[in-house]
Design an enzyme around this catalytic site. Structure first.
Site, PDB file in Angstrom:
ATOM      1  N   GLY A 285       0.837  -1.191   0.000  1.00 15.95           N
ATOM      2  CA  GLY A 285       0.000   0.000   0.000  1.00 15.95           C
ATOM      3  C   GLY A 285       0.872   1.241   0.000  1.00 15.95           C
ATOM      4  O   GLY A 285       2.076   1.157   0.270  1.00 15.95           O
ATOM      5  N   LYS A 286       0.329   2.370  -0.335  1.00 15.91           N
ATOM      6  CA  LYS A 286       1.052   3.644  -0.240  1.00 15.91           C
ATOM      7  C   LYS A 286       0.030   4.760  -0.324  1.00 15.91           C
ATOM      8  O   LYS A 286      -0.996   4.620  -1.003  1.00 15.91           O
ATOM      9  CB  LYS A 286       2.050   3.782  -1.398  1.00 15.91           C
ATOM     10  CG  LYS A 286       3.173   4.776  -1.133  1.00 15.91           C
ATOM     11  CD  LYS A 286       4.148   4.259  -0.112  1.00 15.91           C
ATOM     12  CE  LYS A 286       5.536   4.763  -0.292  1.00 15.91           C
ATOM     13  NZ  LYS A 286       6.548   3.995   0.405  1.00 15.91           N
ATOM     14  N   GLY A 287       0.293   5.852   0.364  1.00 18.43           N
ATOM     15  CA  GLY A 287      -0.654   6.951   0.298  1.00 18.43           C
ATOM     16  C   GLY A 287       0.000   8.247   0.678  1.00 18.43           C
ATOM     17  O   GLY A 287       1.222   8.307   0.869  1.00 18.43           O
TER      18      GLY A 287
END
Ligand code: NAD
Length: 426
Positions: free
Chosen positions: A115-117
């Protein structure tokens, strides 16, 4: 090298994170026995959430920022990856970086996906109070997407342990109970792990040490140059010096210092101890960052920013071994050149994976409500790194591929097998 490869390589010096991630997936797919449908699914994220994050500024006005959370794949476990606060954050970049996290977790055999944000904001323009309010509201906006068994954010560019503590607090307040496992990289007093901060540098040093041995060198005889003297670079440099290597050059954003007799890395302030403090240190020579990369050393560790070894300078790299401390320091164009020249490049998804590995330890400690000692963290990290190192090494030897390709093959095989075992629903 074929002409198509040359063209690909030339163009790849300028590609986006998503283009790089997809190209690396395509390349790795040619080396693995994984169903084409699985590869097709892995080209796409499960979802990308976009939220508006309103913030009351200190002057009373209201500004609305855009935040993202990209969730690439969770076949092996919850999504895992950083939250960055930076003016150039885009949905596409988050997807590309989330794909890298999927491979990194799989090569380390951690039960996580990628994931990444982040938020499109320059944190330098925010007061401490504004940063806290922005973080709390962002946590609320993405509350349904995250959780210890769903998606576990961590610090990244522009965020730190304090940001994670605010995020954990905001999430816990809304859920009605304290849930430290929703994020990692927290201060130890609220469920953070000892040794998290030094972990990426420690894993870089471990991989460098194993590579030095693999290529028949004695650590007491090797010279090392490190670009970037922050968390990753300085921790790697200091450990390698402690283990007997001569760290002959280190740099920060302003340039580097160079002493063929070896520097005292413990006396040189790291980025967090004194930002931009490297050039103020006594040393017989100074070098530019470009010159540092081309020094005649045994091991080169680019540990500052991405895309520093390119098609333009790859021919002039004189190090015998490159160990990637930063994410993506070698462009694919440079990779092709270094490969041709038989210069091994130990890839970022293996070398700096100590960070996410100790994040996994932190998550285990949070879930079990049981703290590990710093010594236990170090020992378990050492054993996880050695295990991943030997999985990748076996692939290098069995398939005669580069270290990067081998790491991708290990990762993709694990993900592919998990997808095949679980099947496609419905
Ligand atoms: P940091 O902010 O602690 O230190 C960065 C260092 O690089 C500083 O010394 C800075 O002066 C120097 N620098 C910045 N721009 C430079 C440039 N253009 N040329 C040369 N030096 C430059 O950062 P960090 O946490 O050590 O991260 C370094 C790299 O490692 C980044 O690519 C990051 O994404 C990656 N990484 C970090 C972690 C982590 O948990 N810290 C984990 C995995 C990967």
């Amino acid at each position: 090298m074929t002409s198509t490869q040359v063209t690909d390589a030339a163009e790849s010096d300028h590609e986006s994170a998503l283009e790089t991630a997809r190209r690396q997936l395509r390349e790795a797919a040619t080396h693995v026995d994984v169903d084409g449908g699985v590869i097709e699914r892995l080209k796409h994220p499960t979802r990308v959430v976009e939220v508006s994050v309103p913030l009351r500024r200190d002057d009373g006005s209201v500004e609305v920022f855009t935040g993202y959370r990209a969730q690439h794949d969770d076949v092996r476990g919850p999504y895992k990856g950083g939250l960055r606060y930076h003016p150039e954050v885009t949905a596409e970049e988050c997807v590309g970086l989330s794909m890298w996290m999927t491979w990194k977790c799989a090569v380390m055999d951690l039960p996580f996906g990628g994931g990444k944000g982040g938020i499109v904001v320059d944190p330098k323009n925010l007061s401490e109070g504004e940063k806290e309010r922005l973080t709390r509201r962002f946590a609320e906006e993405i509350r349904d997407e995250v959780g210890p068994s769903q998606d576990i954010p961590a610090p990244d560019m522009g965020t730190d342990a304090k940001t994670m503590a605010w995020f954990m607090d905001a999430y816990s307040m809304q859920q009605g109970e304290t849930i430290p496992g929703v994020v990692t990289g927290k201060p130890p007093v609220v469920g953070g792990s000892y040794g998290r901060e030094e972990a990426p540098g420690r894993s870089v040093a471990i991989v460098a040490r194993e590579a030095i041995d693999y290529y028949g060198k004695e650590i007491d005889d090797v010279s090392v140059a490190v670009q970037g003297y922050g968390s990753v670079g300085a921790n790697a440099a200091r450990l390698l010096q402690d283990w007997g290597a001569d760290v002959v050059a280190v740099s920060d954003v302003n340039g580097g210092i160079y002493d063929t007799a070896g520097l005292d890395t413990h006396a040189i302030p790291t980025h967090s101890e004194q930002p931009e403090g490297v050039m103020g240190q006594d040393a017989p020579n100074t070098v530019t960052n470009a010159e540092l990369l081309e020094l005649d050393v045994d091991v080169l560790i680019p540990a500052a920013v991405g895309n520093v070894i390119t098609r333009d300078n790859a021919d002039r790299i004189r190090a015998d071994i490159v160990v990637e401390g930063a994410n993506g320091p070698t462009t694919s164009g440079a990779d092709a050149v270094l490969n041709e020249r038989d210069v091994p490049v130990l890839p970022d998804i293996l070398a700096n994976a100590g960070g996410v590995t100790v994040s996994y330890f932190e998550w285990l400690q949070d879930i079990n409500r049981r703290k590990w000692s710093a010594e236990r963290v170090r020992n378990e990290l050492e054993s996880e790194m050695l295990s991943a190192w030997s999985d990748v090494r076996e692939e290098v030897e069995a398939a005669d591929v580069s270290w990067r390709d081998a790491a991708y093959v290990v990762a993709l095989t694990r993900i592919g097998k998990a997808k095949e075992a679980r099947g496609l629903w419905p």
